[in-house]
Design a protein around this motif. Structure first.
Motif, PDB file in Angstrom:
ATOM      1  N   LEU A  14       0.952  -1.247  -0.090  1.00 53.60           N
ATOM      2  CA  LEU A  14      -0.062   0.136  -0.500  1.00 53.60           C
ATOM      3  C   LEU A  14       0.812   1.039   0.046  1.00 53.60           C
ATOM      4  CD1 LEU A  14      -2.455  -1.766   3.066  1.00 53.60           C
ATOM      5  CD2 LEU A  14      -3.062  -0.281   0.388  1.00 53.60           C
ATOM      6  N   TRP A  51       0.721   4.015   5.959  1.00 56.73           N
ATOM      7  CA  TRP A  51       1.524   2.735   5.749  1.00 56.73           C
ATOM      8  C   TRP A  51       2.648   2.732   5.711  1.00 56.73           C
ATOM      9  CZ3 TRP A  51      -2.444   4.073   1.108  1.00 56.73           C
ATOM     10  CH2 TRP A  51      -3.502   3.585   1.916  1.00 56.73           C
ATOM     11  N   ARG A  71      -4.126   9.888   7.603  1.00 59.17           N
ATOM     12  CA  ARG A  71      -5.425   9.315   7.150  1.00 59.17           C
ATOM     13  C   ARG A  71      -5.933  10.774   6.774  1.00 59.17           C
ATOM     14  NH1 ARG A  71      -7.870   4.813   5.294  1.00 59.17           N
ATOM     15  NH2 ARG A  71      -6.275   2.991   6.020  1.00 59.17           N
ATOM     16  N   PHE A  75      -6.744  12.884   3.562  1.00 59.32           N
ATOM     17  CA  PHE A  75      -8.256  13.439   2.941  1.00 59.32           C
ATOM     18  C   PHE A  75      -8.718  14.622   3.511  1.00 59.32           C
ATOM     19  CE2 PHE A  75      -7.989   8.621   2.994  1.00 59.32           C
ATOM     20  CZ  PHE A  75      -8.809   8.227   2.011  1.00 59.32           C
ATOM     21  N   ILE A  79     -10.167  17.073   0.195  1.00 57.49           N
ATOM     22  CA  ILE A  79     -10.991  18.499  -0.169  1.00 57.49           C
ATOM     23  C   ILE A  79     -11.139  19.758  -0.213  1.00 57.49           C
ATOM     24  CG2 ILE A  79     -12.963  18.828   2.196  1.00 57.49           C
ATOM     25  CD1 ILE A  79     -13.195  17.158   3.384  1.00 57.49           C
TER      26      ILE A  79
ATOM     27  N   CYS C   9     -13.011   9.965   6.334  1.00 55.12           N
ATOM     28  CA  CYS C   9     -12.071   9.733   4.855  1.00 55.12           C
ATOM     29  C   CYS C   9     -13.444   9.382   4.372  1.00 55.12           C
ATOM     30  CB  CYS C   9     -10.850   8.975   5.247  1.00 55.12           C
ATOM     31  SG  CYS C   9     -10.797   9.611   5.953  1.00 55.12           S
ATOM     32  N   THR C  12     -15.400  11.621   1.985  1.00 52.92           N
ATOM     33  CA  THR C  12     -15.041  12.154   0.701  1.00 52.92           C
ATOM     34  C   THR C  12     -14.375  11.225  -0.508  1.00 52.92           C
ATOM     35  OG1 THR C  12     -13.561  13.358   2.570  1.00 52.92           O
ATOM     36  CG2 THR C  12     -12.831  13.449   1.033  1.00 52.92           C
ATOM     37  N   SER C  13     -14.530  10.237   0.129  1.00 53.87           N
ATOM     38  CA  SER C  13     -13.587   9.147  -1.212  1.00 53.87           C
ATOM     39  C   SER C  13     -15.277   8.562  -1.609  1.00 53.87           C
ATOM     40  CB  SER C  13     -13.065   7.378  -0.447  1.00 53.87           C
ATOM     41  OG  SER C  13     -12.429   7.509   0.139  1.00 53.87           O
ATOM     42  N   PHE C  39     -11.423   5.040  -5.698  1.00 52.28           N
ATOM     43  CA  PHE C  39     -11.925   5.511  -5.153  1.00 52.28           C
ATOM     44  C   PHE C  39     -12.956   4.982  -4.050  1.00 52.28           C
ATOM     45  CE2 PHE C  39      -9.477   9.838  -5.813  1.00 52.28           C
ATOM     46  CZ  PHE C  39      -9.698   9.623  -5.363  1.00 52.28           C
ATOM     47  N   LEU C  42     -11.103   2.781  -2.266  1.00 51.48           N
ATOM     48  CA  LEU C  42     -10.507   3.638  -0.879  1.00 51.48           C
ATOM     49  C   LEU C  42     -11.816   3.551   0.268  1.00 51.48           C
ATOM     50  CD1 LEU C  42      -8.178   6.057  -2.095  1.00 51.48           C
ATOM     51  CD2 LEU C  42      -7.094   4.223  -0.699  1.00 51.48           C
ATOM     52  N   ASN C  45     -12.272   0.547   1.964  1.00 52.92           N
ATOM     53  CA  ASN C  45     -11.117   0.268   2.762  1.00 52.92           C
ATOM     54  C   ASN C  45     -12.094   1.721   4.180  1.00 52.92           C
ATOM     55  OD1 ASN C  45      -8.662   2.513   4.095  1.00 52.92           O
ATOM     56  ND2 ASN C  45      -7.744   0.274   2.940  1.00 52.92           N
ATOM     57  N   ASN C  46     -12.309   2.222   4.179  1.00 50.55           N
ATOM     58  CA  ASN C  46     -12.545   3.330   5.052  1.00 50.55           C
ATOM     59  C   ASN C  46     -13.732   2.940   6.033  1.00 50.55           C
ATOM     60  OD1 ASN C  46     -10.064   5.284   4.633  1.00 50.55           O
ATOM     61  ND2 ASN C  46     -11.235   6.064   3.320  1.00 50.55           N
ATOM     62  N   ARG C  65      -8.779  -5.142   4.703  1.00 46.47           N
ATOM     63  CA  ARG C  65      -8.762  -4.262   4.314  1.00 46.47           C
ATOM     64  C   ARG C  65      -7.104  -3.571   3.295  1.00 46.47           C
ATOM     65  NH1 ARG C  65      -7.193  -1.197   8.770  1.00 46.47           N
ATOM     66  NH2 ARG C  65      -7.740  -2.609  10.702  1.00 46.47           N
ATOM     67  N   GLY C  69      -7.754  -2.204  -0.396  1.00 47.37           N
ATOM     68  CA  GLY C  69      -6.710  -0.486  -0.230  1.00 47.37           C
ATOM     69  C   GLY C  69      -6.001  -1.215  -0.873  1.00 47.37           C
ATOM     70  N   LEU C  70      -5.681  -2.024  -1.091  1.00 43.37           N
ATOM     71  CA  LEU C  70      -4.491  -2.143  -2.161  1.00 43.37           C
ATOM     72  C   LEU C  70      -4.883  -2.746  -4.269  1.00 43.37           C
ATOM     73  CD1 LEU C  70      -1.469  -3.037  -2.909  1.00 43.37           C
ATOM     74  CD2 LEU C  70      -2.110  -5.069  -2.639  1.00 43.37           C
ATOM     75  N   LEU C  73      -5.334   1.169  -5.202  1.00 42.45           N
ATOM     76  CA  LEU C  73      -4.389   1.662  -5.642  1.00 42.45           C
ATOM     77  C   LEU C  73      -3.880   0.901  -6.754  1.00 42.45           C
ATOM     78  CD1 LEU C  73      -2.505   2.581  -2.539  1.00 42.45           C
ATOM     79  CD2 LEU C  73      -3.403   4.056  -4.080  1.00 42.45           C
TER      80      LEU C  73
END
Lengths: 89, 141, 85
Positions: A14, A51, A71, A75, A79, C9, C12-13, C39, C42, C45-46, C65, C69-70, C73
């Motif tokens: 990651l 990460w 994190r 984010f 924004i 988070c 937002t994603s 996104f 992500l 993930n969040n 998770r 996430g990976l 990405l």
């Protein structure tokens, strides 16, 4: 592979993935000179550090740690990028 | 390293003002006879490319401030070379000289610029996707 | 308090994913589609992080998770490299 090893492997992957994504966004900034991409690059680099820190500091569980601030800031930067882009549009 | 022979102003002019190779060819053709009223067909005959593309390029040159429409009696559109400012005129004159003496470098630069445009297009689309609601756009892209 | 961070988070994603998806339908640039998928990942993930912490405190979702996430990405990197170079 033990589950601990898998966790650390995933954190490393990651970290690398986010770092490369940040680099591509940085190159987008060089091409377009749109500062939107600077925020995005910084956000992905912060995620990468997040990460990386989790992996290197070897916290057994991600949910209990202060590293989370990284994190959050990442984010918030996304924004900021979107708000800034909309103010300029 | 390949573009060092071209003066910086010419590079800048090509980068900012000329959108395509066709437009460059049309500009070079019409600036040779500044007084002439060109129809797209005339330009097509000189440049050797389809009329539709010539029309598009001529309209592009008008938008760039390098040409204007002439009011014509016959009804079909005619164009003439007319730079909006003296400095643009000087830039075109310099470009025409470079085109005569150093055409290869101009072609190289044009293809580099075309690739750059395609590349930055994807990035621009990405950033523009985050514009939630576009404010009214009075002619500003 | 910390839970709110994960929620922010995730929101937002999700917002980014929706805007990118809308952009894809407007401009049909596949880069936007890949980024939108990233996104979404992500976001998942969040959300998993939130669930992990609040709803199932004694079971770790660290591995799911990480995989989500990976995946997110990798999809983004594929899109960025394939569609824009």
């Amino acid at each position: 592979m033990s589950s601990d090893a898998l966790v650390f492997f995933l954190r490393g992957a990651l970290a690398l993935g986010a770092a490369v994504a940040g680099l591509v966004f940085f190159r987008f900034w060089k091409r377009t000179r749109d500062r939107f991409f600077v925020f995005f690059a910084l956000a992905f680099w912060l995620l990468s550090i997040n990460w990386l820190a989790l992996g290197l500091l070897a916290f057994p569980t991600e949910t209990r740690h202060q590293v989370f601030v990284l994190r959050l800031v990442a984010f918030v930067l996304i924004i900021v990028a979107v708000v800034d882009k909309n103010r300029r549009a | 390293m390949s573009h060092q022979v071209l003066p910086g102003e010419i590079q800048e002019f090509l980068r900012t003002t000329i959108q395509s190779l066709e437009q460059l060819e049309v500009l070079i053709a019409i600036q040779r006879q500044p007084k002439k009223a060109w129809t797209p067909e005339d330009v097509a005959a000189v440049v050797g490319l389809p009329v539709g593309i010539m029309e598009e390029s001529l309209d592009g040159l008008i938008a760039a401030g390098l040409a204007r429409h002439l009011s014509s009696a016959s009804g079909s559109p005619t164009y003439c070379y007319e730079p909006r400012t003296p400095s643009m005129g000087r830039a075109v004159a310099g470009l025409a000289r470079a085109y005569a003496s150093n055409r290869l470098d101009i072609m190289r630069l044009m293809s580099t610029l075309a690739i750059e445009r395609v590349r930055s297009e994807a990035a621009n689309l990405f950033a523009d996707a985050f514009i939630i609601q576009r404010k009214k756009e009075p002619g500003d892209g | 308090m910390v839970e709110l961070v994960y929620l922010l988070c995730a929101l937002t994603s999700t917002g980014c994913a929706l805007l990118l998806l809308r952009g894809y339908f407007r401009a049909r640039s596949r880069l936007l589609l890949w980024s939108s998928l990233c996104f979404m990942g992500l976001s998942a993930n969040n959300i998993l992080l939130f669930v992990d912490m609040l709803l199932v405190p004694n079971l770790s979702l660290e591995i799911p998770r990480g995989i989500v996430g990976l995946g997110a990405l990798l999809v983004l990197l594929f899109g960025l490299i394939w569609e824009s170079t």
